[in-house]
Design an enzyme around this catalytic site. Structure first.
Site, mmCIF file in Angstrom:
data_model
loop_
_atom_site.group_PDB
_atom_site.id
_atom_site.type_symbol
_atom_site.label_atom_id
_atom_site.label_comp_id
_atom_site.label_asym_id
_atom_site.label_seq_id
_atom_site.Cartn_x
_atom_site.Cartn_y
_atom_site.Cartn_z
ATOM 1 N N TYR A 226 -15.418 -3.820 -10.629
ATOM 2 C CA TYR A 226 -14.972 -4.586 -11.798
ATOM 3 C C TYR A 226 -15.173 -3.827 -13.107
ATOM 4 O O TYR A 226 -14.418 -3.996 -14.061
ATOM 5 C CB TYR A 226 -15.628 -5.973 -11.828
ATOM 6 C CG TYR A 226 -14.915 -6.890 -10.869
ATOM 7 C CD1 TYR A 226 -15.367 -7.081 -9.555
ATOM 8 C CD2 TYR A 226 -13.713 -7.482 -11.250
ATOM 9 C CE1 TYR A 226 -14.649 -7.854 -8.654
ATOM 10 C CE2 TYR A 226 -12.991 -8.271 -10.358
ATOM 11 C CZ TYR A 226 -13.454 -8.442 -9.060
ATOM 12 O OH TYR A 226 -12.721 -9.200 -8.174
ATOM 13 N N ARG B 80 -12.108 -1.902 -13.409
ATOM 14 C CA ARG B 80 -10.948 -2.723 -13.805
ATOM 15 C C ARG B 80 -11.076 -3.202 -15.243
ATOM 16 O O ARG B 80 -10.086 -3.297 -15.978
ATOM 17 C CB ARG B 80 -10.785 -3.874 -12.824
ATOM 18 C CG ARG B 80 -10.415 -3.326 -11.459
ATOM 19 C CD ARG B 80 -9.846 -4.260 -10.476
ATOM 20 N NE ARG B 80 -8.946 -5.236 -10.965
ATOM 21 C CZ ARG B 80 -8.944 -6.475 -10.475
ATOM 22 N NH1 ARG B 80 -9.840 -6.816 -9.556
ATOM 23 N NH2 ARG B 80 -8.074 -7.359 -10.907
ATOM 24 N N HIS C 185 -6.614 -17.361 -12.411
ATOM 25 C CA HIS C 185 -7.642 -16.597 -11.688
ATOM 26 C C HIS C 185 -8.739 -16.063 -12.590
ATOM 27 O O HIS C 185 -9.457 -15.136 -12.226
ATOM 28 C CB HIS C 185 -6.976 -15.437 -10.923
ATOM 29 C CG HIS C 185 -6.031 -15.920 -9.866
ATOM 30 N ND1 HIS C 185 -4.997 -15.152 -9.393
ATOM 31 C CD2 HIS C 185 -5.949 -17.105 -9.203
ATOM 32 C CE1 HIS C 185 -4.321 -15.836 -8.472
ATOM 33 N NE2 HIS C 185 -4.868 -17.022 -8.342
ATOM 34 N N CYS D 147 -22.759 -16.845 -14.844
ATOM 35 C CA CYS D 147 -23.981 -16.775 -14.044
ATOM 36 C C CYS D 147 -23.662 -17.105 -12.582
ATOM 37 O O CYS D 147 -22.894 -18.011 -12.290
ATOM 38 C CB CYS D 147 -24.996 -17.780 -14.589
ATOM 39 S SG CYS D 147 -26.590 -17.691 -13.741
ATOM 40 N N CYS E 194 -28.863 -13.389 -16.482
ATOM 41 C CA CYS E 194 -28.311 -14.481 -17.285
ATOM 42 C C CYS E 194 -29.320 -14.866 -18.358
ATOM 43 O O CYS E 194 -30.489 -15.107 -18.075
ATOM 44 C CB CYS E 194 -28.048 -15.686 -16.377
ATOM 45 S SG CYS E 194 -27.633 -17.191 -17.266
HETATM 46 C C1 BV8 Z 1 -8.415 -21.087 -2.771
HETATM 47 C C2 BV8 Z 1 -8.875 -12.558 -9.216
HETATM 48 C C3 BV8 Z 1 -9.481 -22.911 -1.762
HETATM 49 C C4 BV8 Z 1 -9.801 -11.550 -8.628
HETATM 50 C C5 BV8 Z 1 -7.284 -13.119 -7.461
HETATM 51 C C6 BV8 Z 1 -3.067 -21.726 1.080
HETATM 52 C C7 BV8 Z 1 -3.611 -22.607 0.158
HETATM 53 C C8 BV8 Z 1 -4.806 -22.325 -0.477
HETATM 54 C C9 BV8 Z 1 -5.473 -21.116 -0.218
HETATM 55 C C10 BV8 Z 1 -4.941 -20.237 0.674
HETATM 56 C C11 BV8 Z 1 -3.748 -20.523 1.324
HETATM 57 N N1 BV8 Z 1 -3.463 -19.490 2.137
HETATM 58 C C12 BV8 Z 1 -4.422 -18.542 2.004
HETATM 59 C C13 BV8 Z 1 -5.345 -18.981 1.149
HETATM 60 C C14 BV8 Z 1 -6.552 -18.243 0.787
HETATM 61 C C15 BV8 Z 1 -6.359 -17.314 -0.401
HETATM 62 C C16 BV8 Z 1 -5.072 -16.552 -0.355
HETATM 63 O O1 BV8 Z 1 -4.095 -16.927 -0.988
HETATM 64 N N2 BV8 Z 1 -5.092 -15.446 0.376
HETATM 65 C C17 BV8 Z 1 -3.921 -14.585 0.451
HETATM 66 C C18 BV8 Z 1 -4.380 -13.129 0.492
HETATM 67 C C19 BV8 Z 1 -3.135 -14.983 1.681
HETATM 68 N N3 BV8 Z 1 -6.425 -18.062 -1.633
HETATM 69 C C20 BV8 Z 1 -7.620 -18.236 -2.196
HETATM 70 O O2 BV8 Z 1 -8.665 -17.874 -1.682
HETATM 71 C C21 BV8 Z 1 -7.657 -18.959 -3.534
HETATM 72 N N4 BV8 Z 1 -8.647 -19.967 -3.455
HETATM 73 O O3 BV8 Z 1 -7.386 -21.411 -2.342
HETATM 74 O O4 BV8 Z 1 -9.557 -21.790 -2.627
HETATM 75 C C22 BV8 Z 1 -10.666 -23.695 -2.076
HETATM 76 C C23 BV8 Z 1 -10.489 -24.989 -2.543
HETATM 77 C C24 BV8 Z 1 -11.595 -25.733 -2.809
HETATM 78 C C25 BV8 Z 1 -12.880 -25.188 -2.674
HETATM 79 C C26 BV8 Z 1 -13.036 -23.868 -2.241
HETATM 80 C C27 BV8 Z 1 -11.929 -23.116 -1.935
HETATM 81 C C28 BV8 Z 1 -8.088 -18.034 -4.646
HETATM 82 C C29 BV8 Z 1 -7.106 -16.945 -4.845
HETATM 83 C C30 BV8 Z 1 -7.481 -16.150 -6.108
HETATM 84 C C31 BV8 Z 1 -7.894 -14.746 -5.718
HETATM 85 N N5 BV8 Z 1 -8.143 -13.951 -6.930
HETATM 86 N N6 BV8 Z 1 -7.573 -12.451 -8.576
HETATM 87 C C32 BV8 Z 1 -9.411 -10.151 -9.014
HETATM 88 O O5 BV8 Z 1 -8.322 -9.953 -9.609
HETATM 89 O O6 BV8 Z 1 -10.206 -9.240 -8.726
HETATM 90 S S1 BV8 Z 1 -5.779 -12.949 -6.760
HETATM 91 C C33 BV8 Z 1 -5.098 -11.429 -7.099
HETATM 92 O O7 BV8 Z 1 -3.834 -11.436 -6.433
HETATM 93 C C34 BV8 Z 1 -4.773 -11.139 -8.548
HETATM 94 O O8 BV8 Z 1 -5.106 -12.157 -9.444
HETATM 95 C C35 BV8 Z 1 -3.268 -10.991 -8.519
HETATM 96 O O9 BV8 Z 1 -2.657 -11.378 -9.666
HETATM 97 C C36 BV8 Z 1 -2.962 -11.914 -7.415
HETATM 98 C C37 BV8 Z 1 -1.575 -11.951 -6.855
HETATM 99 O O10 BV8 Z 1 -1.134 -10.658 -6.682
HETATM 100 P P1 BV8 Z 1 0.112 -10.208 -7.592
HETATM 101 O O11 BV8 Z 1 -0.192 -10.509 -9.006
HETATM 102 O O12 BV8 Z 1 1.342 -10.803 -7.020
HETATM 103 O O13 BV8 Z 1 0.040 -8.660 -7.422
HETATM 104 P P2 BV8 Z 1 0.633 -7.802 -6.228
HETATM 105 O O14 BV8 Z 1 0.102 -6.416 -6.385
HETATM 106 O O15 BV8 Z 1 0.429 -8.537 -4.941
HETATM 107 O O16 BV8 Z 1 2.204 -7.805 -6.499
HETATM 108 C C38 BV8 Z 1 2.720 -7.159 -7.645
HETATM 109 C C39 BV8 Z 1 4.194 -7.481 -7.668
HETATM 110 O O17 BV8 Z 1 4.769 -6.919 -8.832
HETATM 111 C C40 BV8 Z 1 4.970 -6.923 -6.480
HETATM 112 O O18 BV8 Z 1 5.891 -7.893 -6.037
HETATM 113 C C41 BV8 Z 1 5.715 -5.722 -7.082
HETATM 114 O O19 BV8 Z 1 6.964 -5.506 -6.437
HETATM 115 C C42 BV8 Z 1 5.941 -6.197 -8.488
HETATM 116 N N7 BV8 Z 1 6.046 -5.143 -9.509
HETATM 117 C C43 BV8 Z 1 5.374 -3.964 -9.559
HETATM 118 N N8 BV8 Z 1 5.699 -3.318 -10.710
HETATM 119 C C44 BV8 Z 1 6.587 -4.115 -11.385
HETATM 120 C C45 BV8 Z 1 6.808 -5.284 -10.617
HETATM 121 N N9 BV8 Z 1 7.638 -6.266 -11.011
HETATM 122 C C46 BV8 Z 1 8.263 -6.112 -12.203
HETATM 123 N N10 BV8 Z 1 8.089 -5.026 -13.001
HETATM 124 C C47 BV8 Z 1 7.269 -4.019 -12.623
HETATM 125 N N11 BV8 Z 1 7.125 -2.919 -13.417
HETATM 126 ZN ZN ZN Z 2 -27.829 -18.633 -15.474
#
Ligand code: BV8
Ligand code: ZN
Length: 289
Positions: free
Chosen positions: A76, A79, A130, A138, A188
Site C-alpha cells: 500500500y 500504491r 472501496h 484502526c 492508533c
Molecule cells: C463483499 C480496494 C460481502 C482494495 C477493491 C457477489 C456479491 C458480493 C460479493 C462477491 C460476489 N462475488 C464475489 C464476491 C466477493 C468479492 C469479489 O467481487 N470478488 C471478485 C474478485 C470475484 N467481493 C468482495 O469481497 C466485496 N465485499 O462483497 O463483502 C460482505 C457483506 C457483508 C459482510 C462481509 C462481507 C469487496 C470488494 C472490494 C475489493 N476492494 N479495492 C485495493 O484497491 O487495494 S476492488 C479492486 O478491484 C479495485 O478497487 C478496483 O477498482 C476493483 C475493480 O477492478 P477494476 O477497477 O475494474 O480494474 P481492473 O484492472 O479489473 O480493470 C480495468 C479495466 O479498465 C479493464 O476492463 C481494462 O480493459 C480497462 N482499461 C484499461 N486502461 C483503460 C481502460 N479503459 C479505458 N481507458 C483506459 N485507458
Molecule cells: Zn484505535
C-alpha cells in the site's frame, strides 16, 4: 449496440448518445481503474496489477494483513506513492464538471487513488465504494478511529530503497513485524493499541454502509434512471459491478467505455447500449461535452 474506437469516435454512436444524454435526467457512472490509466496508474488486473510476484487481490484481504502486515503495508505504500505522484486526467475533470451541471448524477467509483477528489469532483455526487488510499483506520474492531493521511511514505520504516521497483520480482522484501510497525509510527493514537491499516475495502469486507445507503436511496427513487456510464472497469468485482444491472432494471441505457471489448458488463446486453472502445481520458470528455 453501437461501437466506437478511440482513434475516431463513431459519429453515429456519438450522435445517438448525445441525443439521449440531452434528454436524460437521472444518471449514474460506475468507474474503475481504467479511468486512471491515462494518469499513469497501473490497473488492478492489468500487467501493472501485479506488485513484484504478488497478485493485488492476494494482498487486498484482511487475512493477508493479519498474516503479514509489513508486506501489505509495503504494497500500500507503493500504491499511495504512485497515486500521490500522478495527476487527474481529462476524464476525471469532465466527470467533475458534469456533476456540477447535473444535480441528479451519481458517480460510483471503485478507485481508491483519490484522483476524482483531486479533480474537485463534488463530494455529494462522488461515492467511494472501496474507500481511499489516503485514509488510514484502526484495525482494532472496537475502535472506529480513521484519519486522512497524505504523508509519503506514511512512516520512515517504509522508506525502502526498492519498494517501487516492481519490475524485479526477485528483489528482497524486508520483513516488518507488527511490533516494528506499531513502534514505528502506525499505532492508533485514539486507542493507543491498534495498528493503523489502509482505509480501503478489502475482499471479503463489506462496503461502507453509508455509501451503500446513498446508492440504494438513489436506485430506489421511483423516478427511472436514464443512463449509466461504465468507465474503465472489468466489471468483475461485486457488489459494485451489480449496479449496472440495477440501473438497467430502472430503465437505464448503458454506455461502456473501455479499451477492451471483452470487458462489456455481463448481464442483459441490449441493442440500445453503446460501446466506445478506447482510452477513457479521450472518450469521456467527448461524451460529456
Ligand atoms: C463483499 C480496494 C460481502 C482494495 C477493491 C457477489 C456479491 C458480493 C460479493 C462477491 C460476489 N462475488 C464475489 C464476491 C466477493 C468479492 C469479489 O467481487 N470478488 C471478485 C474478485 C470475484 N467481493 C468482495 O469481497 C466485496 N465485499 O462483497 O463483502 C460482505 C457483506 C457483508 C459482510 C462481509 C462481507 C469487496 C470488494 C472490494 C475489493 N476492494 N479495492 C485495493 O484497491 O487495494 S476492488 C479492486 O478491484 C479495485 O478497487 C478496483 O477498482 C476493483 C475493480 O477492478 P477494476 O477497477 O475494474 O480494474 P481492473 O484492472 O479489473 O480493470 C480495468 C479495466 O479498465 C479493464 O476492463 C481494462 O480493459 C480497462 N482499461 C484499461 N486502461 C483503460 C481502460 N479503459 C479505458 N481507458 C483506459 N485507458
Ligand atoms: Zn484505535
Amino acid at each position: 449496440m453501437s461501437f466506437a474506437t478511440h482513434t475516431q469516435i463513431n459519429e453515429a454512436a456519438l450522435q445517438s448518445f448525445h441525443e439521449h444524454l440531452v434528454k436524460s435526467k437521472r444518471m449514474l457512472a460506475l468507474c474503475g481503474a481504467g479511468l486512471s490509466a491515462a494518469s499513469g496508474l497501473p490497473t488492478f488486473r492489468g500487467a501493472g496489477g501485479l506488485w513484484r510476484t504478488f497478485n493485488a487481490t492476494e494482498l487486498a484481504t484482511p487475512g493477508a494483513f493479519s498474516r503479514d502486515p509489513g508486506l501489505v503495508w509495503q504494497f500500500y505504500s507503493y500504491r499511495r506513492h504512485m497515486a500521490m505522484s500522478v495527476q487527474p486526467n481529462r476524464a476525471h475533470y469532465a466527470l467533475a464538471e458534469f456533476a456540477r451541471k447535473n444535480q441528479h448524477f451519481m458517480c460510483l467509483s471503485q478507485n481508491v487513488d483519490g484522483l476524482s477528489q483531486r479533480a474537485n469532483h463534488p463530494k455529494e455526487s462522488l461515492k467511494l465504494l472501496h474507500g481511499s488510499l489516503a485514509e488510514v483506520k484502526c484495525s482494532e474492531f472496537f475502535c472506529r478511529h480513521k484519519e486522512q493521511n497524505f504523508t509519503d511514505p506514511i512512516i520512515p520504516l517504509l522508506e525502502l530503497p526498492n519498494i517501487f521497483d516492481i519490475s524485479d520480482p526477485d528483489v528482497e522484501i524486508p520483513h516488518l513485524s507488527f511490533k516494528a510497525l506499531l513502534d514505528g509510527g502506525l499505532r492508533c493514537t485514539q486507542c493507543n493499541k491498534g495498528l493503523l491499516r489502509p482505509g480501503v475495502v478489502w475482499f471479503g469486507e463489506s462496503l461502507p454502509s453509508n455509501v451503500l445507503d446513498d446508492v440504494d436511496r438513489f436506485l430506489s427513487d421511483p423516478e427511472p434512471i436514464d443512463l449509466i456510464l461504465v468507465i474503465g472497469t472489468s466489471s468483475s468485482v461485486y457488489p459494485a459491478a451489480g449496479y449496472v444491472d440495477c440501473a438497467r432494471d430502472k430503465g437505464a441505457r448503458v454506455a461502456t467505455i473501455n479499451m477492451d471489448e471483452r470487458d462489456i458488463p455481463q448481464g442483459r446486453i441490449s441493442s440500445m447500449d453503446w460501446f466506445f472502445q478506447g482510452d477513457a481520458s479521450v472518450i469521456v470528455p467527448e461524451l460529456l461535452k
